[in-house]
Motif scaffolding. Structure first.
Motif, PDB file in Angstrom:
ATOM      1  N   TRP A 142       0.817  -1.184  -0.154  1.00  0.00           N
ATOM      2  CA  TRP A 142       0.056  -0.025   0.076  1.00  0.00           C
ATOM      3  C   TRP A 142       0.741   1.355  -0.134  1.00  0.00           C
ATOM      4  O   TRP A 142       0.732   2.270  -0.623  1.00  0.00           O
ATOM      5  CB  TRP A 142      -0.778  -0.073   1.182  1.00  0.00           C
ATOM      6  N   THR A 143       2.045   1.220   0.667  1.00  0.00           N
ATOM      7  CA  THR A 143       2.832   2.194   0.633  1.00  0.00           C
ATOM      8  C   THR A 143       3.266   2.837  -0.710  1.00  0.00           C
ATOM      9  O   THR A 143       3.464   3.951  -0.944  1.00  0.00           O
ATOM     10  CB  THR A 143       4.330   1.853   1.399  1.00  0.00           C
ATOM     11  N   ALA A 144       3.518   1.863  -1.782  1.00  0.00           N
ATOM     12  CA  ALA A 144       3.763   2.212  -3.127  1.00  0.00           C
ATOM     13  C   ALA A 144       2.561   3.218  -3.561  1.00  0.00           C
ATOM     14  O   ALA A 144       2.964   3.933  -4.533  1.00  0.00           O
ATOM     15  CB  ALA A 144       3.754   1.215  -4.145  1.00  0.00           C
ATOM     16  N   GLY A 145       1.423   3.204  -3.134  1.00  0.00           N
ATOM     17  CA  GLY A 145       0.452   4.157  -3.719  1.00  0.00           C
ATOM     18  C   GLY A 145       0.632   5.361  -3.350  1.00  0.00           C
ATOM     19  O   GLY A 145       0.283   6.350  -3.937  1.00  0.00           O
ATOM     20  N   LEU A 147      13.366  -0.921  -6.127  1.00  0.00           N
ATOM     21  CA  LEU A 147      12.212  -1.264  -6.927  1.00  0.00           C
ATOM     22  C   LEU A 147      11.293  -0.045  -6.951  1.00  0.00           C
ATOM     23  O   LEU A 147      10.865   0.565  -7.897  1.00  0.00           O
ATOM     24  CB  LEU A 147      11.622  -2.468  -6.542  1.00  0.00           C
ATOM     25  N   VAL A 148      10.962   0.417  -5.571  1.00  0.00           N
ATOM     26  CA  VAL A 148       9.990   1.513  -5.477  1.00  0.00           C
ATOM     27  C   VAL A 148      10.519   2.778  -5.800  1.00  0.00           C
ATOM     28  O   VAL A 148       9.830   3.521  -6.675  1.00  0.00           O
ATOM     29  CB  VAL A 148       9.778   1.456  -4.019  1.00  0.00           C
ATOM     30  N   VAL A 165      10.543   6.466   2.226  1.00  0.00           N
ATOM     31  CA  VAL A 165      10.085   5.273   2.559  1.00  0.00           C
ATOM     32  C   VAL A 165      11.243   4.146   2.581  1.00  0.00           C
ATOM     33  O   VAL A 165      11.204   3.356   3.407  1.00  0.00           O
ATOM     34  CB  VAL A 165       9.382   4.896   1.306  1.00  0.00           C
ATOM     35  N   GLY A 166      12.350   4.301   1.914  1.00  0.00           N
ATOM     36  CA  GLY A 166      13.576   3.672   2.060  1.00  0.00           C
ATOM     37  C   GLY A 166      14.276   3.670   3.341  1.00  0.00           C
ATOM     38  O   GLY A 166      14.753   2.786   3.785  1.00  0.00           O
TER      39      GLY A 166
END
Length: 424
Positions: free
Chosen positions: A111-114, A156-157, A135-136
């Motif tokens: 969900w964080t990727a959203g 990746l993100v 985030v990283g």
């Protein structure tokens, strides 16, 4: 009176917002499903349950916020990323350390990727890089070390969000270009339609008035002459090509928007300007104007001074060449200079007349024409043969002088030049 706007909306960006909305809902259920499947392995499942209640409420309550760029504000993006980062940092509190080290998912999972993608779609790749970097860092903190799995997920993100952000920026630039092209095409079609209508109506009436007035004579002849001048001016106006399209593109909630705007006065800056619009108003029933089909750029102040000199030359034609004399303005765009020639078919200037005029203090040619050209680094050459008319060649080098004094002294417009010049 407020200007009416003609708005064209296009968006390849809008589907991204719709996809993001669906992604947030699906990944919410995915994160909850992961917890339900392994809830007995959590050391504090109540912490995870409390977080998922908040996450579900936040996701559904903020769906309108990710519907378009206008709704997705900066405060919302900050709050949304905070929810994701909080879930990541709460993972060590709710889950066992061994599971985290073994590569177990964080509470918000993907969900964080959203949240990061919302940054990308809203602000482009720079915003995406900033959000994915946070985030990283949060992932490294919650795991206590930079493991291979953590590095893989972070990279990746980071790469995916930056790529999407870059694609969004390219799409917006393409929309602006397409919107401008479509608006210019529409404006061109409208101009052609108006030209046809004017030609079929107004221009024919003016031409008829000119012919009938000349045939009747007297005051009607003067009326016919004025009608003829207006016909030429109107033909020049509807022919187009001298006036830039006044359009500006911008990004709004639903993609590129093109609006009609007021074009800024070129006199306000020192950017080169097209010489042709400055000389076109001189065209009339007795003055023929010919110029290249492409812009003739010249320093702003120099262009206005050159137009003023042309006006002074035409005033001399009006005063001294006779009521029936015709004049021609020819613009030549050379690689190193701009040349404007003003020629008439009047009786010409008797030999020694210019020197006599200067001696009498009448400095129209000396100041209004040669003086203007001299100040901008150009030259003015006058050739006159009695009985064969007069030709004035005005040459301005491409790198003409364009200082503040020249700009300030220049008249307000080409049409006001004629009445201001001192005549020979």
């Amino acid at each position: 009176m407020a200007r009416r706007e003609r708005v064209m909306r296009m968006s390849v960006e809008q589907p991204l917002w719709r996809a993001l909305t669906g992604y947030r809902v699906l990944t919410l259920f995915y994160a909850i499903g992961l917890f339900v499947a392994k809830h007995e392995e959590y050391i504090r499942p109540q912490v995870a349950i409390g977080y998922f209640v908040v996450l579900a409420a936040w996701t559904f309550a903020t769906l309108p916020k990710v519907a378009n760029a206008a709704s997705c504000t900066r405060p919302f993006l900050a709050a949304d990323l905070t929810v994701a980062l909080t879930g990541i940092l709460l993972t060590p509190v709710a889950d066992a350390h061994d599971r985290i080290v073994a590569g177990g998912p964080t509470l918000p999972s993907i969900w964080t990727a959203g949240a990061v993608l919302a940054f990308a779609v809203k602000g482009g790749w720079r915003w995406a890089a900033f959000a994915s970097a946070l985030v990283g860092v949060a992932n490294v903190v919650q795991r206590g070390a930079l493991s291979e799995d953590t590095l893989h997920n972070v990279v990746l993100v980071w790469v995916a969000s930056i790529a999407i952000g870059y694609v969004v920026e390219v799409a917006r630039a393409s929309e602006r270009t397409l919107a401008r092209a479509l608006e210019i095409e529409a404006a061109t079609r409208e101009r052609e339609r108006l030209a046809r209508d004017i030609h079929d109506g107004v221009l024919q009436v003016l031409a008829m008035v000119q012919r009938r007035g000349a045939a009747i004579g007297g005051e009607a002849a003067e009326l016919g002459r004025l009608a003829g001048e207006q016909e030429v001016a109107l033909r020049t106006l509807v022919s187009g090509g001298l006036v830039p399209v006044s359009r500006v593109s911008e990004d709004e909630a639903e993609g590129a928007v093109v609006r009609t705007v007021d074009e800024p006065d070129p006199r306000d800056g020192q950017e080169p300007r097209d010489l042709r619009p400055l000389l076109a108003p001189y065209a009339s029933a007795k003055v023929t104007f010919a110029a290249p089909g492409t812009p003739v750029p010249l320093a702003a102040g120099a262009a206005r001074e050159l137009a003023a000199a042309v006006g002074a030359a035409l005033d001399n034609v009006d005063r001294h060449a006779g009521a029936d004399a015709r004049a021609w303005i020819l613009v030549e765009d050379e690689p190193d200079a701009v040349i404007v020639t003003v020629r008439d078919d009047g009786p010409g200037i008797p030999e020694g007349r210019l020197a006599q005029a200067e001696g009498e203090g009448r400095l129209g040619v000396a100041l209004s024409i040669r003086g203007r050209l001299r100040e901008i680094g150009g030259t003015a050459e006058l050739i006159s043969v009695p009985g064969q008319g007069t030709e004035v060649e005005l040459r301005v080098p491409r790198e003409a002088v364009d200082d503040v004094d020249v700009v300030k002294r220049a008249p307000k417009g080409a049409e006001g030049v004629r009445g201001k010049a001192e005549q020979a």
